[in-house]
Design an enzyme around this catalytic site. Structure first.
Site, PDB file in Angstrom:
ATOM      1  N   GLY A  29      39.872  40.056  42.262  1.00  0.00           N
ATOM      2  CA  GLY A  29      39.711  40.050  43.713  1.00  0.00           C
ATOM      3  C   GLY A  29      40.952  40.528  44.434  1.00  0.00           C
ATOM      4  CB  SER A  30      41.464  41.405  47.985  1.00  0.00           C
ATOM      5  OG  SER A  30      40.916  40.240  48.556  1.00  0.00           O
ATOM      6  CB  THR A  31      43.586  36.500  46.682  1.00  0.00           C
ATOM      7  OG1 THR A  31      42.636  36.499  47.759  1.00  0.00           O
ATOM      8  CG2 THR A  31      44.746  35.588  47.015  1.00  0.00           C
ATOM      9  N   GLY A  98      32.360  34.724  42.684  1.00  0.00           N
ATOM     10  CA  GLY A  98      31.500  35.820  42.237  1.00  0.00           C
ATOM     11  C   GLY A  98      31.214  36.846  43.313  1.00  0.00           C
ATOM     12  CD  GLU A 106      35.686  35.784  38.954  1.00  0.00           C
ATOM     13  OE1 GLU A 106      34.777  35.135  39.494  1.00  0.00           O
ATOM     14  OE2 GLU A 106      36.403  36.580  39.574  1.00  0.00           O
ATOM     15  CE  LYS A 124      38.280  34.262  50.663  1.00  0.00           C
ATOM     16  NZ  LYS A 124      38.982  34.565  49.445  1.00  0.00           N
TER      17      LYS A 124
END
Ligand code: 5RP
Length: 226
Positions: A29-31, A98, A106, A124
């Site tokens: 993911g982007s994080t 997901g 994951e 989040k």
């Protein structure tokens, strides 16, 4: 601070948990992309990991670009620490993951990890899971039946799309996103999905996360432990 700055802050904080000699799990993911760049810097400054496993081909590529050799999960007997992002986290540290379509690997990496840490910005955090469609990876051979069953059960299924085509996972499966909000009791829904033939995996990660590192919009970092 903008959301990317917050993601980067959480990622940098999580890097402090990474120690020499660890078998490290790296999510998607982007994080996590910020995490991988930071790990790359620390590798240049001397960080020596025993092994690295990851949860997607995207993260694998970025790890390799940062000088790491990536092992498949099947090549390790455990993972010491996995750091991943999350799409939603509730006060019990249960979450929905997901959004990037990597939920199956994951979850497999996570359940083989001694410790799981999620890195998120404060958008989040939710009081109750929902507010984000729940991804369910399904086998193509019975996906139409699964879709119809979910619709009949009122779970508001939607096909994950990639342009005009159905999104295809790393394992050649489809994703059905359940847009039901709020989710019914997550444990009940998870066990219904676990028992549904044709479901490969779902994005309810219950009792898996040990610690969440949250970057707050005021610039503070909070560590919430189970
Ligand atoms: C991918 C995931 C990601 O961890 C989740 O979608 C969070 O991603 P981002 O950091 O880009 O918000 O579960 O399958």
């Amino acid at each position: 601070m903008d959301q990317n700055e917050l993601k980067q802050m959480a990622a940098q904080k999580a890097c402090d948990l990474v120690k020499d000699g660890m078998i490290l799990g790296v999510g998607t993911g982007s994080t996590v992309a910020f995490l991988i760049d930071e790990l790359g810097q620390r590798r240049k400054n001397g960080l020596k990991l025993a092994k690295v496993v990851t949860t997607s081909s995207r993260s694998k590529k970025q790890l390799e670009e940062n000088g790491f050799t990536v092992s498949p999960l099947s090549a390790v007997d455990h993972v010491d620490l996995t750091i991943d992002g999350s799409d939603r986290v509730d006060p019990s540290l249960d979450g929905i993951k997901g959004g990037g379509g990597a939920l199956t690997l994951e979850k497999n990496v996570a359940i083989n990890s001694t410790k799981n840490v999620w890195i998120v910005d404060e958008t989040k955090l939710v009081d109750r899971l929902g507010d984000f469609p729940l991804p369910v990876e399904v086998l193509p051979i019975s996906c139409e039946q699964n879709f119809a069953k979910f619709a009949k059960a009122g779970l508001k299924p939607q096909w994950r799309m990639n342009g005009d085509e159905r999104y295809v996972t790393h394992y050649g499966n489809y994703i059905i996103d359940l847009a039901i909000d709020p989710l019914p009791i997550p444990q009940g829904l998870a066990s219904y999905l676990d028992q549904t033939v044709g479901v490969v995996e779902h994005g309810l990660f219950l009792n898996i996360c040990d610690e969440v590192i949250v970057a707050r919009s005021n610039g503070n970092i909070e560590e919430i432990r189970r």
